[in-house]
Design a protein around this motif. Structure first.
Motif, PDB file in Angstrom:
ATOM      1  N   VAL A  64     -27.478  54.087 -74.014  1.00  0.00           N
ATOM      2  CA  VAL A  64     -27.960  54.296 -72.655  1.00  0.00           C
ATOM      3  C   VAL A  64     -28.568  55.684 -72.570  1.00  0.00           C
ATOM      4  N   ILE A  65     -29.849  55.733 -72.221  1.00  0.00           N
ATOM      5  CA  ILE A  65     -30.550  57.010 -72.081  1.00  0.00           C
ATOM      6  C   ILE A  65     -30.923  57.177 -70.623  1.00  0.00           C
ATOM      7  N   ALA A  66     -30.254  58.108 -69.954  1.00  0.00           N
ATOM      8  CA  ALA A  66     -30.498  58.371 -68.538  1.00  0.00           C
ATOM      9  C   ALA A  66     -31.561  59.455 -68.416  1.00  0.00           C
ATOM     10  N   THR A  67     -32.542  59.221 -67.550  1.00  0.00           N
ATOM     11  CA  THR A  67     -33.623  60.192 -67.380  1.00  0.00           C
ATOM     12  C   THR A  67     -33.699  60.672 -65.940  1.00  0.00           C
ATOM     13  N   GLY A  68     -34.334  61.811 -65.757  1.00  0.00           N
ATOM     14  CA  GLY A  68     -34.521  62.383 -64.423  1.00  0.00           C
ATOM     15  C   GLY A  68     -34.046  63.813 -64.364  1.00  0.00           C
ATOM     16  N   SER A  69     -34.927  64.692 -63.891  1.00  0.00           N
ATOM     17  CA  SER A  69     -34.566  66.118 -63.849  1.00  0.00           C
ATOM     18  C   SER A  69     -33.386  66.371 -62.933  1.00  0.00           C
ATOM     19  N   GLU A  70     -33.243  65.589 -61.867  1.00  0.00           N
ATOM     20  CA  GLU A  70     -32.147  65.799 -60.925  1.00  0.00           C
ATOM     21  C   GLU A  70     -30.791  65.527 -61.571  1.00  0.00           C
ATOM     22  N   VAL A  71     -30.763  64.581 -62.529  1.00  0.00           N
ATOM     23  CA  VAL A  71     -29.531  64.283 -63.255  1.00  0.00           C
ATOM     24  C   VAL A  71     -29.346  65.287 -64.394  1.00  0.00           C
ATOM     25  N   PHE A  72     -30.435  65.568 -65.107  1.00  0.00           N
ATOM     26  CA  PHE A  72     -30.379  66.468 -66.253  1.00  0.00           C
ATOM     27  C   PHE A  72     -29.906  67.864 -65.859  1.00  0.00           C
ATOM     28  N   THR A  73     -30.356  68.344 -64.700  1.00  0.00           N
ATOM     29  CA  THR A  73     -29.986  69.693 -64.247  1.00  0.00           C
ATOM     30  C   THR A  73     -28.642  69.732 -63.541  1.00  0.00           C
ATOM     31  N   TYR A  99     -23.875  55.268 -77.899  1.00  0.00           N
ATOM     32  CA  TYR A  99     -24.661  56.496 -77.804  1.00  0.00           C
ATOM     33  C   TYR A  99     -25.167  56.656 -76.375  1.00  0.00           C
ATOM     34  N   ARG A 100     -24.983  57.860 -75.844  1.00  0.00           N
ATOM     35  CA  ARG A 100     -25.475  58.176 -74.501  1.00  0.00           C
ATOM     36  C   ARG A 100     -26.202  59.518 -74.549  1.00  0.00           C
ATOM     37  N   GLU A 101     -27.211  59.622 -73.724  1.00  0.00           N
ATOM     38  CA  GLU A 101     -27.923  60.893 -73.622  1.00  0.00           C
ATOM     39  C   GLU A 101     -28.521  60.997 -72.226  1.00  0.00           C
ATOM     40  N   VAL A 102     -28.487  62.204 -71.674  1.00  0.00           N
ATOM     41  CA  VAL A 102     -29.092  62.486 -70.363  1.00  0.00           C
ATOM     42  C   VAL A 102     -30.240  63.453 -70.584  1.00  0.00           C
ATOM     43  N   LEU A 103     -31.442  63.054 -70.102  1.00  0.00           N
ATOM     44  CA  LEU A 103     -32.643  63.845 -70.333  1.00  0.00           C
ATOM     45  C   LEU A 103     -33.397  64.056 -69.027  1.00  0.00           C
ATOM     46  N   GLY A 104     -34.331  65.020 -69.082  1.00  0.00           N
ATOM     47  CA  GLY A 104     -35.202  65.252 -67.937  1.00  0.00           C
ATOM     48  C   GLY A 104     -36.379  64.285 -67.958  1.00  0.00           C
ATOM     49  N   ASP A 105     -37.489  64.704 -67.391  1.00  0.00           N
ATOM     50  CA  ASP A 105     -38.653  63.828 -67.275  1.00  0.00           C
ATOM     51  C   ASP A 105     -39.689  64.066 -68.375  1.00  0.00           C
ATOM     52  N   ASP A 106     -39.283  64.742 -69.436  1.00  0.00           N
ATOM     53  CA  ASP A 106     -40.195  64.994 -70.559  1.00  0.00           C
ATOM     54  C   ASP A 106     -40.322  63.722 -71.390  1.00  0.00           C
ATOM     55  N   PRO A 107     -41.483  63.068 -71.407  1.00  0.00           N
ATOM     56  CA  PRO A 107     -41.607  61.799 -72.136  1.00  0.00           C
ATOM     57  C   PRO A 107     -41.387  61.944 -73.636  1.00  0.00           C
ATOM     58  N   ASP A 108     -41.763  63.083 -74.214  1.00  0.00           N
ATOM     59  CA  ASP A 108     -41.563  63.282 -75.649  1.00  0.00           C
ATOM     60  C   ASP A 108     -40.074  63.276 -75.999  1.00  0.00           C
ATOM     61  N   ALA A 109     -39.270  63.883 -75.137  1.00  0.00           N
ATOM     62  CA  ALA A 109     -37.822  63.920 -75.390  1.00  0.00           C
ATOM     63  C   ALA A 109     -37.213  62.524 -75.296  1.00  0.00           C
ATOM     64  N   THR A 153     -38.176  60.504 -78.420  1.00  0.00           N
ATOM     65  CA  THR A 153     -37.344  60.913 -79.552  1.00  0.00           C
ATOM     66  C   THR A 153     -35.940  60.322 -79.442  1.00  0.00           C
ATOM     67  N   ALA A 154     -35.395  60.324 -78.214  1.00  0.00           N
ATOM     68  CA  ALA A 154     -34.036  59.804 -78.009  1.00  0.00           C
ATOM     69  C   ALA A 154     -33.954  58.312 -78.289  1.00  0.00           C
ATOM     70  N   VAL A 155     -34.971  57.561 -77.896  1.00  0.00           N
ATOM     71  CA  VAL A 155     -34.982  56.113 -78.148  1.00  0.00           C
ATOM     72  C   VAL A 155     -34.975  55.860 -79.649  1.00  0.00           C
ATOM     73  N   LYS A 156     -35.832  56.570 -80.362  1.00  0.00           N
ATOM     74  CA  LYS A 156     -35.891  56.393 -81.819  1.00  0.00           C
ATOM     75  C   LYS A 156     -34.577  56.807 -82.478  1.00  0.00           C
ATOM     76  N   ARG A 157     -33.993  57.925 -82.018  1.00  0.00           N
ATOM     77  CA  ARG A 157     -32.732  58.387 -82.598  1.00  0.00           C
ATOM     78  C   ARG A 157     -31.623  57.359 -82.375  1.00  0.00           C
ATOM     79  N   ALA A 158     -31.585  56.786 -81.183  1.00  0.00           N
ATOM     80  CA  ALA A 158     -30.545  55.809 -80.860  1.00  0.00           C
ATOM     81  C   ALA A 158     -30.597  54.618 -81.809  1.00  0.00           C
ATOM     82  N   ILE A 159     -31.806  54.195 -82.150  1.00  0.00           N
ATOM     83  CA  ILE A 159     -31.971  53.005 -83.000  1.00  0.00           C
ATOM     84  C   ILE A 159     -31.857  53.358 -84.480  1.00  0.00           C
ATOM     85  N   GLU A 160     -32.628  54.370 -84.903  1.00  0.00           N
ATOM     86  CA  GLU A 160     -32.757  54.653 -86.335  1.00  0.00           C
ATOM     87  C   GLU A 160     -31.582  55.435 -86.900  1.00  0.00           C
ATOM     88  N   GLU A 161     -30.978  56.324 -86.103  1.00  0.00           N
ATOM     89  CA  GLU A 161     -29.891  57.150 -86.609  1.00  0.00           C
ATOM     90  C   GLU A 161     -28.519  56.645 -86.165  1.00  0.00           C
TER      91      GLU A 161
END
Length: 343
Positions: free
Chosen positions: A174-183, A207-217, A220-228
């Motif tokens: 689960v990858i949660a996105t949004g600057s309001e959550v990330f901050t 695997y869980r990760e909380v990220l901001g609104d940076d699409p590159d991040a 990367t998180a989606v690929k890491r969740a699957i590949e790593e």
């Protein structure tokens, strides 16, 4: 089969079950097919309104309703299904395990339109629990021509009409996105909802990760969740609308995943994204905010199919428009209410 007066039936063999209905008390067979009528049975038969009886008269060209029901059952039954005893000419199929129930609607309509026979099922592409009833079948008359049943079998083909697919995917990210959550300005209340829904199907969030609104991040998180991390499913929460700051669809696209659809004709759940990543076709879903607060959404329609590794097409998502309006019933009976019945 021949018709005789009940008073003259002693020694005759009944060719169908006879049912007694007493409101609020019973609705059951008092005499079963094959019963040899006795003298003491006559008053009982008359008490249930049977002044005449159909008794068996051998005919090599005809099939009794029980034998015909067995043929219909064989046309339907597949792995993972248990059949009931025949009762009043009807057989029912139930789920032997949890899974995704599927059917071939086109062939089912052919059989039901053939005449003198019927197969009733629950909606296809819906989750079922072990023991849930899947289908019931019988012929309409008491007897039917063998040739007609053979024609129905030929029309249906050799492949069973029904399927029960086990759930195969067992791990998720689960990858949660949004600057309001990330901050930390607001608490992440989305991820716990997804974790609980996945747990209903025995899926562990590894695997869980909380990220901001940076699409590159996010990419990367989606690929890491699957590949790593080895996640078999990735759910991205938040950032799914058309607002400038909502970049989750772009992030999923940039992974190189094959986008099936961004958007679905389902309410709640219009801003849903489904994609498949890499050679293993790992499903990646972008979940709109409604999944966080609405009891039933597009997520509930898509998740069982994804977990059963049953690929979803853009055409199938488009078909959800009919039946895709959740009426938010006070007591939710999905999927019995028909929400998502287009599947």
């Amino acid at each position: 089969m021949k018709l005789i007066k009940t008073e003259d039936a002693v020694g005759s063999v009944l060719c169908h079950d006879l049912t007694q209905i007493i409101r609020g008390v019973t609705k059951d067979a008092v005499f079963h097919k094959g019963h040899v009528v006795r003298e003491e049975d006559i008053p009982v038969l008359l008490s249930i309104g049977k002044e005449h009886l159909y008794v068996w008269e051998a005919d090599e060209n005809m099939l009794h309703e029980n034998d015909a029901a067995r043929i219909l059952c064989a046309m339907c039954k597949n792995d993972g299904m248990t059949e009931s005893d025949i009762k009043e000419g009807k057989i029912e199929l139930s789920a032997a395990h949890d899974g995704l129930f599927k059917l071939d609607g086109a062939r089912l309509r052919l059989v039901n339109g053939f005449g003198q026979m019927m197969i009733a099922t629950r909606h296809g592409n819906t989750p079922v629990k072990k023991g849930d009833k899947l289908a019931g079948m019988r012929i309409i008359p008491l007897i039917i021509e063998k040739e007609k049943m053979a024609q129905a079998q030929s029309l249906c083909g050799a492949k069973p009409l029904l399927q029960l697919l086990p759930y195969k995917l067992k791990t998720a990210a689960v990858i949660a996105t949004g600057s309001e959550v990330f901050t930390g300005r607001i608490k992440d209340t989305f991820t716990p909802v997804i974790v609980d829904k996945l747990a209903e199907y025995g899926v562990e969030v590894i695997y869980r990760e909380v990220l901001g609104d940076d699409p590159d991040a996010v990419t990367t998180a989606v690929k890491r969740a699957i590949e790593e991390k080895g996640a078999e499913l990735v759910c991205c929460t938040g950032g799914m609308s058309v607002d400038p700051d909502d970049r989750t669809p772009l992030a999923i696209k940039n992974t190189g995943a094959r986008i099936v659809s961004y958007g679905s004709p389902v309410l709640p759940g219009a801003m849903f994204l489904l994609a498949y990543y890499g050679e293993r076709q790992t499903p990646v879903m972008g979940l709109p905010g409604c999944v966080m607060y609405a009891k039933r959404t597009i997520f509930d329609l898509a998740l069982p199919r994804v977990l059963a590794c049953d690929p979803i097409t853009a055409d199938e998502l488009a078909s959800l428009g009919e039946g895709g309006l959740c009426l938010n019933c006070p007591v939710c009976t999905y999927p019995a209410c028909g929400f998502g019945k287009g599947w």
